[in-house]
Design a protein around this motif. Structure first.
Motif, PDB file in Angstrom:
ATOM      1  N   ILE A  53     121.215  22.533  21.884  1.00 11.85           N
ATOM      2  CA  ILE A  53     122.632  22.772  22.052  1.00 11.85           C
ATOM      3  C   ILE A  53     123.687  22.279  20.714  1.00 11.85           C
ATOM      4  CG2 ILE A  53     124.829  21.947  23.293  1.00 11.85           C
ATOM      5  CD1 ILE A  53     123.071  21.820  25.959  1.00 11.85           C
ATOM      6  N   ALA A  54     123.205  21.114  20.168  1.00  9.45           N
ATOM      7  CA  ALA A  54     123.828  20.827  19.002  1.00  9.45           C
ATOM      8  C   ALA A  54     123.802  21.743  17.961  1.00  9.45           C
ATOM      9  CB  ALA A  54     123.356  19.025  18.622  1.00  9.45           C
ATOM     10  N   CYS A  55     122.506  22.295  17.813  1.00 12.73           N
ATOM     11  CA  CYS A  55     122.157  23.162  16.537  1.00 12.73           C
ATOM     12  C   CYS A  55     123.053  24.547  16.781  1.00 12.73           C
ATOM     13  CB  CYS A  55     120.798  23.437  16.518  1.00 12.73           C
ATOM     14  SG  CYS A  55     119.673  21.986  15.847  1.00 12.73           S
ATOM     15  N   LYS A  56     123.060  24.762  18.265  1.00 13.07           N
ATOM     16  CA  LYS A  56     123.553  26.088  18.534  1.00 13.07           C
ATOM     17  C   LYS A  56     125.227  26.054  17.934  1.00 13.07           C
ATOM     18  CE  LYS A  56     121.926  28.941  20.565  1.00 13.07           C
ATOM     19  NZ  LYS A  56     121.284  30.152  20.165  1.00 13.07           N
ATOM     20  N   ILE A  57     125.897  25.025  18.404  1.00 17.25           N
ATOM     21  CA  ILE A  57     127.303  24.814  18.153  1.00 17.25           C
ATOM     22  C   ILE A  57     127.368  24.630  16.493  1.00 17.25           C
ATOM     23  CG2 ILE A  57     129.272  23.406  18.626  1.00 17.25           C
ATOM     24  CD1 ILE A  57     128.226  22.758  21.149  1.00 17.25           C
ATOM     25  N   ALA A  58     126.497  23.647  15.815  1.00 19.89           N
ATOM     26  CA  ALA A  58     126.751  23.513  14.605  1.00 19.89           C
ATOM     27  C   ALA A  58     126.322  24.419  13.545  1.00 19.89           C
ATOM     28  CB  ALA A  58     126.186  22.116  14.264  1.00 19.89           C
ATOM     29  N   ASN A  59     125.665  25.252  13.855  1.00 19.05           N
ATOM     30  CA  ASN A  59     125.519  26.561  13.074  1.00 19.05           C
ATOM     31  C   ASN A  59     126.499  27.591  13.115  1.00 19.05           C
ATOM     32  OD1 ASN A  59     122.818  25.638  12.560  1.00 19.05           O
ATOM     33  ND2 ASN A  59     121.986  26.965  14.302  1.00 19.05           N
ATOM     34  N   ALA A  60     127.751  27.240  13.634  1.00 25.07           N
ATOM     35  CA  ALA A  60     128.835  28.186  13.234  1.00 25.07           C
ATOM     36  C   ALA A  60     129.169  28.024  11.815  1.00 25.07           C
ATOM     37  CB  ALA A  60     130.034  27.955  14.324  1.00 25.07           C
ATOM     38  N   PRO A  61     129.622  29.226  11.187  1.00 20.66           N
ATOM     39  CA  PRO A  61     129.822  29.479   9.954  1.00 20.66           C
ATOM     40  C   PRO A  61     130.713  28.360   9.625  1.00 20.66           C
ATOM     41  CG  PRO A  61     129.828  31.708  10.947  1.00 20.66           C
ATOM     42  CD  PRO A  61     129.647  30.665  12.233  1.00 20.66           C
ATOM     43  N   LYS A  62     130.536  27.545   8.558  1.00 21.97           N
ATOM     44  CA  LYS A  62     131.361  26.510   7.777  1.00 21.97           C
ATOM     45  C   LYS A  62     132.773  26.913   7.517  1.00 21.97           C
ATOM     46  CE  LYS A  62     128.442  23.471   8.609  1.00 21.97           C
ATOM     47  NZ  LYS A  62     127.527  24.132   9.085  1.00 21.97           N
ATOM     48  N   SER A  63     132.770  28.377   7.199  1.00 28.45           N
ATOM     49  CA  SER A  63     134.024  29.014   6.828  1.00 28.45           C
ATOM     50  C   SER A  63     135.070  28.896   7.884  1.00 28.45           C
ATOM     51  CB  SER A  63     133.879  30.275   6.236  1.00 28.45           C
ATOM     52  OG  SER A  63     133.404  31.136   7.201  1.00 28.45           O
ATOM     53  N   LEU A  64     134.542  29.022   9.345  1.00 28.44           N
ATOM     54  CA  LEU A  64     135.445  29.032  10.248  1.00 28.44           C
ATOM     55  C   LEU A  64     136.516  28.049  10.223  1.00 28.44           C
ATOM     56  CD1 LEU A  64     133.362  29.732  13.231  1.00 28.44           C
ATOM     57  CD2 LEU A  64     134.695  31.342  12.266  1.00 28.44           C
ATOM     58  N   SER A  65     136.095  26.861   9.952  1.00 27.84           N
ATOM     59  CA  SER A  65     136.974  25.455  10.140  1.00 27.84           C
ATOM     60  C   SER A  65     138.031  25.816   8.867  1.00 27.84           C
ATOM     61  CB  SER A  65     136.360  24.371   9.803  1.00 27.84           C
ATOM     62  OG  SER A  65     135.525  24.275   8.618  1.00 27.84           O
ATOM     63  N   ALA A  66     138.078  26.429   7.953  1.00 24.83           N
ATOM     64  CA  ALA A  66     138.940  26.484   6.747  1.00 24.83           C
ATOM     65  C   ALA A  66     140.143  27.343   7.027  1.00 24.83           C
ATOM     66  CB  ALA A  66     137.928  26.990   5.439  1.00 24.83           C
ATOM     67  N   GLY A  67     139.607  28.351   7.930  1.00 22.88           N
ATOM     68  CA  GLY A  67     140.664  29.302   8.333  1.00 22.88           C
ATOM     69  C   GLY A  67     141.705  28.717   9.353  1.00 22.88           C
ATOM     70  N   VAL A  68     141.531  27.498   9.817  1.00 22.31           N
ATOM     71  CA  VAL A  68     142.565  26.859  10.966  1.00 22.31           C
ATOM     72  C   VAL A  68     143.684  26.276  10.255  1.00 22.31           C
ATOM     73  CG1 VAL A  68     142.690  25.082  12.742  1.00 22.31           C
ATOM     74  CG2 VAL A  68     140.562  26.267  12.484  1.00 22.31           C
ATOM     75  N   LYS A  69     144.928  27.065  10.525  1.00 20.17           N
ATOM     76  CA  LYS A  69     146.137  26.758   9.867  1.00 20.17           C
ATOM     77  C   LYS A  69     147.062  26.585  10.788  1.00 20.17           C
ATOM     78  CE  LYS A  69     144.753  29.219   5.760  1.00 20.17           C
ATOM     79  NZ  LYS A  69     144.206  28.161   5.058  1.00 20.17           N
ATOM     80  N   ASP A  70     147.117  27.068  12.148  1.00 21.08           N
ATOM     81  CA  ASP A  70     147.954  26.910  13.310  1.00 21.08           C
ATOM     82  C   ASP A  70     147.179  26.720  14.603  1.00 21.08           C
ATOM     83  OD1 ASP A  70     147.120  29.440  13.698  1.00 21.08           O
ATOM     84  OD2 ASP A  70     148.957  30.192  12.478  1.00 21.08           O
ATOM     85  N   LEU A  71     148.025  26.819  15.773  1.00 19.96           N
ATOM     86  CA  LEU A  71     147.432  26.727  17.076  1.00 19.96           C
ATOM     87  C   LEU A  71     146.833  28.032  17.229  1.00 19.96           C
ATOM     88  CD1 LEU A  71     150.305  24.878  19.076  1.00 19.96           C
ATOM     89  CD2 LEU A  71     148.119  24.312  18.231  1.00 19.96           C
ATOM     90  N   GLN A  72     147.129  29.179  16.738  1.00 16.27           N
ATOM     91  CA  GLN A  72     146.455  30.389  16.947  1.00 16.27           C
ATOM     92  C   GLN A  72     145.249  30.421  16.522  1.00 16.27           C
ATOM     93  OE1 GLN A  72     147.508  33.138  19.250  1.00 16.27           O
ATOM     94  NE2 GLN A  72     145.211  33.268  19.049  1.00 16.27           N
ATOM     95  N   SER A  73     145.011  30.125  15.497  1.00 16.39           N
ATOM     96  CA  SER A  73     143.588  30.163  14.406  1.00 16.39           C
ATOM     97  C   SER A  73     142.786  28.929  15.026  1.00 16.39           C
ATOM     98  CB  SER A  73     143.852  29.685  13.025  1.00 16.39           C
ATOM     99  OG  SER A  73     144.461  28.638  12.679  1.00 16.39           O
ATOM    100  N   LEU A  74     143.368  27.922  15.491  1.00 15.21           N
ATOM    101  CA  LEU A  74     142.511  26.806  16.243  1.00 15.21           C
ATOM    102  C   LEU A  74     141.807  27.357  17.320  1.00 15.21           C
ATOM    103  CD1 LEU A  74     141.607  23.934  16.408  1.00 15.21           C
ATOM    104  CD2 LEU A  74     144.074  23.385  17.674  1.00 15.21           C
ATOM    105  N   ASP A  75     142.953  27.990  18.246  1.00 14.37           N
ATOM    106  CA  ASP A  75     142.215  28.629  19.477  1.00 14.37           C
ATOM    107  C   ASP A  75     141.218  29.632  19.152  1.00 14.37           C
ATOM    108  OD1 ASP A  75     141.894  29.677  22.040  1.00 14.37           O
ATOM    109  OD2 ASP A  75     143.850  30.784  22.066  1.00 14.37           O
TER     110      ASP A  75
END
Length: 226
Positions: free
Chosen positions: A78-100
């Motif tokens: 499970i941990a690997c399944k979640i952590a394997n998400a592209p690291k670039s995803l987190s860089a795109g979080v700039k507001d609530l919509q992108s956080l969602d």
């Protein structure tokens, strides 16, 4: 007749230790999923697999060791399944919509993993609610999820609520609430027309978005299974 039976056994293909472990773990998941932790025993495991207790003890010193190993192997997946998400995803979080959007993309593979296998997820859920879920297991689980937590910490969008609550505690609750919801869905607690993946996502993540005074999924219509 005894000689014939003995000859048949000698001719049977020998299973490797890894094959034996896989059979034992799969059977353990099944027995706990259908009967609960309290009804699991080595005699039932032997009846299910044809593998006698002394052979099981060669790989797992006692029932607690077997159940814990089974749980942590699932938890690691499970941990690997979640952590394997592209690291670039987190860089795109700039507001609530992108956080969602980030939460959705991180969570969906986890949900799909849980709902893909009845025995695996029901075992996992039963273990989390049993006496075997000890502080030692929790610490190992935290180590399993280290990469996931590091990914979450990299999300700038979370910084604005870190002073209002314990984000690590909240996020682990989201993980466990997802397991509980998956167990209910797999057990048929909800009628098929009453719950879907979007409904579950909203129910699980509402505590996070309520900190911001917003509902999860606001202004964001997600397609099932995407």
């Amino acid at each position: 007749m005894a000689k014939i039976d003995e000859r048949k056994r000698s001719m049977a293909p020998q299973r490797t230790p890894e094959q034996l472990k896989s059979i034992i773990l799969k059977a353990t998941q099944h027995l706990v999923a259908v009967g609960g932790m309290q009804n699991f025993s080595y005699p039932k495991l032997a009846a299910e697999t044809g593998i006698n207790a002394p052979t099981v003890y060669e790989h797992y010193k006692n029932k607690e060791a077997l159940l814990t190993t089974c749980f942590l192997s699932i938890d690691s997946e499970i941990a690997c399944k979640i952590a394997n998400a592209p690291k670039s995803l987190s860089a795109g979080v700039k507001d609530l919509q992108s956080l969602d959007d980030f939460c959705w993309l991180l969570w969906l593979p986890y949900w799909n993993y849980l709902t893909a296998d009845y025995d695996r997820t029901l075992f996992y859920w039963h273990f989390c609610n049993s006496e075997y879920y000890t502080p030692t297991v929790v610490q190992q689980r935290i180590q399993n999820g280290k990469a996931f937590w590091e990914l979450v910490q990299s999300v700038n969008g979370l910084s604005q609520f870190s002073g209002r609550c314990n984000p690590e505690m909240l996020l682990w609750n989201l993980v466990d609430n997802t397991v509980a919801m998956a167990a209910k869905v797999l057990r048929g607690v909800y009628p098929n027309d009453e719950v879907n993946v979007n409904t579950v996502y909203h129910m699980v993540f509402q505590p996070l978005f309520s900190v911001f005074g917003q509902n999860s999924g606001d202004d964001n219509n997600k397609a099932d299974g995407k």
